[in-house]
Design an enzyme around this catalytic site. Sequence first.
Site, short mmCIF file in Angstrom:
data_model
loop_
_atom_site.label_atom_id
_atom_site.label_comp_id
_atom_site.label_asym_id
_atom_site.label_seq_id
_atom_site.Cartn_x
_atom_site.Cartn_y
_atom_site.Cartn_z
N ASP A 56 37.99 -107.42 92.53
CA ASP A 56 39.35 -107.85 92.22
C ASP A 56 40.20 -106.63 91.87
O ASP A 56 39.72 -105.50 91.93
CB ASP A 56 39.36 -108.86 91.07
CG ASP A 56 39.26 -108.16 89.73
OD1 ASP A 56 38.47 -107.21 89.63
OD2 ASP A 56 39.97 -108.54 88.79
N TYR A 103 37.42 -112.71 97.31
CA TYR A 103 37.26 -112.56 95.87
C TYR A 103 36.83 -113.87 95.21
O TYR A 103 35.84 -113.91 94.46
CB TYR A 103 38.55 -112.06 95.18
CG TYR A 103 38.49 -112.36 93.71
CD1 TYR A 103 37.70 -111.58 92.86
CD2 TYR A 103 39.12 -113.49 93.17
CE1 TYR A 103 37.56 -111.89 91.52
CE2 TYR A 103 38.98 -113.81 91.83
CZ TYR A 103 38.21 -113.01 91.01
OH TYR A 103 38.06 -113.33 89.70
N GLU A 141 39.84 -119.84 88.52
CA GLU A 141 40.03 -118.78 89.51
C GLU A 141 41.29 -118.99 90.33
O GLU A 141 42.00 -118.04 90.65
CB GLU A 141 38.80 -118.69 90.43
CG GLU A 141 37.55 -118.16 89.74
CD GLU A 141 37.75 -116.78 89.11
OE1 GLU A 141 38.66 -116.05 89.54
OE2 GLU A 141 37.00 -116.45 88.18
#
Length: 302
Positions: A136, A118, A35
């Site tokens: 996102d 997010y 991520e």
Amino acid sequence: MQEIHQQINHWYQRNARDLPWRRPGVSGWAVMVSEFMLQQTPVVRVLPVWEQWMHRWPRPQDLAAEPLSEALKAWGRLGYPRRAMRLHAAAIEITTQYNGEVPETEQQLRALPGVGEYTAAAIACFAYGQRTVVVDTNIRRVHARLFGGMALPEPNPRASEFARAKQVQPEEHSSANLWNISVMELGALICTARSPKCDACPVYEHCAWIKAGQPAPHYAPKGQAWKGTDRQVRGAMMAILRAHEEPVLRETFLTDLALQGHGDYIALHKLDAPLEQRERALAGLLSDGLALAEEAGIRLPS
DNA sequence: GAGCCGTGGGG
DNA sequence: TCCCCAAGGCT
């Protein structure tokens, strides 16, 4: 709405990419690293770096035991090296405060450096199967078209988008969990920003944007200046520093920078002048750009 | 909240 | 060629 849920979730199960951080049994750390790297960097460029990173530092404490300079060099050319600094700092926090286990709640995740709305929702959902509201850029775009009838979402996320994202989720837990990644993947592969593949879209019949006649975007992209900016030179500075194992001598640094075509910049900003004589603006540039290296122990001699 | 933070590939 | 865009976060 249930039909849309089923169509998109089913589409994902048949068309999802086989990405290593999606495989069964991957750790929370593996998801977290992916991520961080995927923040504003395309999947194809992240893949090889993620593989090397996880091989070298399979647990947070492995990275935490290394100096920041190693993280910055391993980050390579992914861009936004601040992310590597934040990931390293987060690894230290996880090691000292969570006994080396990536925390599972959004609140705990959100408090880690480099983890925003997010990323916290994504880790909790993808790594720990929690029901979170993931928003996102892909999901924003799909929602804007499918439900909003717009070509593109607003340039900056609005609170109303989070409310809508929560509103359109499936009721049932596992379906809602799958929905997050499915909509994201749809946006990445089909409902793309430019030249969307509408003929391959599983919810073409339901799309408000199609029904509205595919109106054009209501705003023009801004675009960021690059050529001739401090930012460009900072990138060149980092490239030089990454290429050296040891602290870089000032002469070497300036020579390399000039070789990359920044001789005029060196002269304009008196980069070759003694530190005390540098202008305040230059000091700001150095502290901002070279802080990455300074904190890592790869620094210019003073 | 708008602007800034790197890098490289595709249209 | 040039410019938009990419699983955002921080100030």
